[in-house]
Design a protein around this motif. Structure first.
Motif, PDB file in Angstrom:
ATOM      1  N   ARG A 107      24.078  14.221  -8.168  1.00 17.57           N
ATOM      2  CA  ARG A 107      25.252  13.988  -7.533  1.00 17.57           C
ATOM      3  C   ARG A 107      26.339  13.773  -8.501  1.00 17.57           C
ATOM      4  O   ARG A 107      26.125  12.590  -9.435  1.00 17.57           O
ATOM      5  CB  ARG A 107      25.308  12.893  -6.562  1.00 17.57           C
ATOM      6  N   ASP A 119      32.534   9.253 -14.939  1.00 17.19           N
ATOM      7  CA  ASP A 119      32.608   7.648 -15.433  1.00 17.19           C
ATOM      8  C   ASP A 119      31.610   7.197 -16.130  1.00 17.19           C
ATOM      9  O   ASP A 119      31.633   5.835 -16.495  1.00 17.19           O
ATOM     10  CB  ASP A 119      33.263   7.104 -14.279  1.00 17.19           C
ATOM     11  N   ARG A 120      30.640   8.020 -16.301  1.00 20.33           N
ATOM     12  CA  ARG A 120      29.431   7.344 -17.366  1.00 20.33           C
ATOM     13  C   ARG A 120      29.549   7.439 -18.712  1.00 20.33           C
ATOM     14  O   ARG A 120      30.395   8.463 -19.258  1.00 20.33           O
ATOM     15  CB  ARG A 120      28.147   8.092 -16.718  1.00 20.33           C
ATOM     16  N   GLU A 177      29.438  13.088  -8.529  1.00 26.42           N
ATOM     17  CA  GLU A 177      30.289  12.014  -8.466  1.00 26.42           C
ATOM     18  C   GLU A 177      29.486  10.474  -8.871  1.00 26.42           C
ATOM     19  O   GLU A 177      30.284   9.328  -8.988  1.00 26.42           O
ATOM     20  CB  GLU A 177      31.061  11.698  -7.116  1.00 26.42           C
ATOM     21  N   PHE A 178      28.290  10.493  -8.555  1.00 21.09           N
ATOM     22  CA  PHE A 178      27.463   9.280  -8.619  1.00 21.09           C
ATOM     23  C   PHE A 178      26.717   9.273 -10.113  1.00 21.09           C
ATOM     24  O   PHE A 178      26.713   8.130 -10.789  1.00 21.09           O
ATOM     25  CB  PHE A 178      26.556   9.090  -7.738  1.00 21.09           C
ATOM     26  N   HIS A 179      26.056  10.295 -10.524  1.00 15.48           N
ATOM     27  CA  HIS A 179      25.391  10.181 -11.409  1.00 15.48           C
ATOM     28  C   HIS A 179      26.160  10.468 -13.082  1.00 15.48           C
ATOM     29  O   HIS A 179      25.394  10.383 -13.990  1.00 15.48           O
ATOM     30  CB  HIS A 179      24.155  11.355 -11.425  1.00 15.48           C
ATOM     31  N   ASN A 238      21.630   5.356 -16.611  1.00 14.92           N
ATOM     32  CA  ASN A 238      22.965   4.515 -16.490  1.00 14.92           C
ATOM     33  C   ASN A 238      23.722   4.908 -17.378  1.00 14.92           C
ATOM     34  O   ASN A 238      25.167   4.450 -17.301  1.00 14.92           O
ATOM     35  CB  ASN A 238      22.507   2.970 -16.637  1.00 14.92           C
TER      36      ASN A 238
END
Length: 122
Positions: free
Chosen positions: A8, A15-16, A10-12, A86
């Motif tokens: 995903r 912004d990482r 937007e999740f993975h 992460n």
């Protein structure tokens, strides 16, 4: 390469932190480049880092200000991504990327002096 299934954006990804193969901070995923597949879905082609990529994603007045302050985008093709967790780990060293000079200067002279900044890949 290891990545969550399904990935995903937007999740993975967005912004990482991005770190190179040695754990050195490269930047942050500000946007992604997509390409259509024959079955009508999309696949990630590249990660985009830098204020211009973020400015294009944000848009509006804030986007124009970000673009004016720090132009430049680093494009990292997705085949250089080793792991998505992460943070995003690359399979290459940061030195081979075409990082804008201002980004390099800020990383070395400002961000690099922040306590703990050298442990971004941990």
């Amino acid at each position: 390469m290891t990545a969550p299934d399904p990935l995903r954006i937007e999740f993975h990804l967005l912004d990482r932190q991005i770190v190179d193969v040695e754990g050195q901070l490269v930047g942050k995923v500000d946007d992604v480049e997509l390409a259509p597949t024959p079955d009508g879905s999309y696949r990630v082609v590249a990660l985009l880092a830098g204020r211009q990529a973020l400015a294009d994603r944000v848009g509006g007045l804030l986007g124009r200000v970000l673009r004016w302050l720090r132009p430049g985008t680093v494009r990292i093709t997705y085949d250089h991504v080793r792991d998505v967790g992460n943070h995003v780990t690359l399979s290459l060293r940061a030195e081979v990327l075409d990082v804008p000079p201002l980004e390099t200067l800020l990383r070395e002279r400002v961000i690099g002096r922040i306590p703990g900044a050298g442990r971004a890949g941990e």
